[in-house]
Design an enzyme around this catalytic site. Structure first.
Site, PDB file in Angstrom:
ATOM      1  N   ASP A  49       0.428  -5.975 -10.500  1.00 39.87           N
ATOM      2  CA  ASP A  49       0.093  -7.374 -10.173  1.00 39.87           C
ATOM      3  C   ASP A  49      -1.328  -7.454  -9.626  1.00 39.87           C
ATOM      4  OD1 ASP A  49       2.674  -8.297 -10.828  1.00 39.87           O
ATOM      5  OD2 ASP A  49       2.677  -9.700  -9.145  1.00 39.87           O
ATOM      6  N   ASP A  94       4.917  -1.666  -9.820  1.00 42.47           N
ATOM      7  CA  ASP A  94       5.177  -3.109  -9.785  1.00 42.47           C
ATOM      8  C   ASP A  94       4.082  -3.806  -8.991  1.00 42.47           C
ATOM      9  OD1 ASP A  94       6.634  -5.576 -10.007  1.00 42.47           O
ATOM     10  OD2 ASP A  94       7.255  -5.285  -7.922  1.00 42.47           O
ATOM     11  N   ASP A 134      -1.709   3.085  -0.668  1.00 43.83           N
ATOM     12  CA  ASP A 134      -2.466   2.104   0.129  1.00 43.83           C
ATOM     13  C   ASP A 134      -3.955   2.186  -0.200  1.00 43.83           C
ATOM     14  OD1 ASP A 134      -2.420   4.635   1.295  1.00 43.83           O
ATOM     15  OD2 ASP A 134      -2.326   3.916   3.364  1.00 43.83           O
TER      16      ASP A 134
END
Ligand code: IPM
Ligand code: MG
Length: 358
Positions: A252, A248, A224
């Site tokens: 992005d 993943d 986080d």
């Protein structure tokens, strides 16, 4: 003449059109640098489902295994969205990664100089340049753990499991350390060790392995916090190493630093030089066939293939500089800006070729 064999997996959506542009560019560098690539084309994803009923036919795996490298464009589309999980196009992608043992996924997120104004990040945050390498574990974790559904007292629940073994963590951390040795010498390992047991083992294992790499500066972040730091101060990162699912998501996010996910290439490697190369973006079914797709992530993936699998470093470098030069004179809609003319998918490929031929 140096000869290589490459399997092409065009897949779905914008896949075939962006792959065409990458082949155009590869043809140019073959001529320019005097080597030859023989291509085989095979089915994957929705295209394979329509033709054979399954997202990853055995012939596709065999074709890939008998090649020096694989170029994959994209899979997926609305048409197949309601199929059961194991028959979705994405199962073809996960299946090929697993069948070929491609455990190390390299996703370089960097900013090409002409796109500095296109990045959603302020120029003072980007500074002179940005270059982060996300090393994502690709054949383990929650993507491949036990999953299922169970019903108890009329209530349905579903579960997926995150599991990592010490050797799995060691081999991906080793890749990250070795890449960092050729770059800035810094590795940030990302986990959720404040909550997850699998992350605690991840962290312990990375720390232990780091003893073999005294030249590497190792740090750790919770996922986080890493997500936040990537937009707050991305310059702190050199190499990020993380699990399948965190990789993943973070890749992005990191891709937007470069202005568009349409710019991000990736390499998926096994032991040795074999690899599969694909853009990080998906099949974009909403713009398929419209000539709007950005082919540069696919073209840059082909450049990564030349570098990591075919050992044609010079050709790889020339593609990267041609892409950089092309961005000064032409843009696809996703990276529009700076009053540079908007061009179509195939025009962008042509422009990169023209620059290479000069
Ligand atoms: C990626 C994609 C895939 C993944 C999907 C399409 C299965 O998002 O390559 O990042 O989650 O690995
Ligand atoms: Mg993804």
């Amino acid at each position: 003449m140096r000869k290589y064999s490459v399997t092409l997996l065009p897949g779905d959506g914008i896949g075939p059109e962006i792959l065409n542009e990458a082949i155009k560019v590869l043809d140019c560098v073959c001529n320019k640098f005097g080597f030859e690539i023989q291509y085989k084309t095979a089915l994957i994803g929705g295209a394979a489902i329509d033709e054979t009923g399954v997202p990853l036919p055995n012939e596709t795996v065999d074709a890939c295994k008998s090649s020096d490298a694989v170029l994959l464009a994209a899979v997926g589309g609305y048409k197949w969205d309601t199929l059961p999980g194991h028959l979705r196009p994405e199962a073809g992608l996960l299946g090929i990664r697993s069948a070929l043992g491609l455990y190390a996924n390299l996703r370089p997120a960097r900013i090409f100089a002409p796109l500095k104004n296109t990045s959603p990040l302020k120029s003072e945050i980007i500074g002179e340049s940005l270059d982060i390498m996300v090393v994502r574990e690709l054949t383990g974790g929650i993507y491949f753990g036990e999953r299922g559904r169970k019903e108890q007292d009329g209530v349905m629940s579903a579960y997926d499991t995150e599991c990592y073994s010490v050797p799995e963590i060691q081999r991906i951390a080793k890749v990250a350390f070795e890449i960092a040795q050729k770059r800035g010498g810094r590795v940030c390992s990302v986990d959720k060790a404040n909550v997850l047991e699998s992350s605690r083992l991840w962290r312990e294992t990375v720390i232990e392995l780091a003893e073999d790499y005294p030249d590497i500066e190792l740090s750790h972040l919770y996922v986080d916090n890493c997500a936040m730091q990537l937009v707050r101060n991305p310059k702190q990162f050199d190499v990020i190493v993380t699990s399948n699912i965190f990789g993943d998501i973070l890749s992005d996010e990191a891709s937007m630093i470069s202005g568009s996910i349409g710019m991000l290439a990736s390499a998926s490697l096994s032991e040795g030089s074999f690899g599969l190369y694909e853009p990080v973006h998906g099949s974009a079914p909403d713009i398929a066939g419209l000539g709007k797709a950005n082919p540069l992530a696919m073209i840059l993936s082909a450049a990564m293939m030349l570098k990591y699998s075919l050992n044609e470093q010079e050709a790889a470098d020339s593609i990267e500089s041609a892409v950089n030069a092309a961005l000064k004179v032409a843009r696809t809609p996703d990276i529009a800006g700076d009053d540079v003319p908007i061009v179509s998918t195939s025009q962008m490929g042509d422009i990169v070729c023209k620059i290479l031929q000069n």
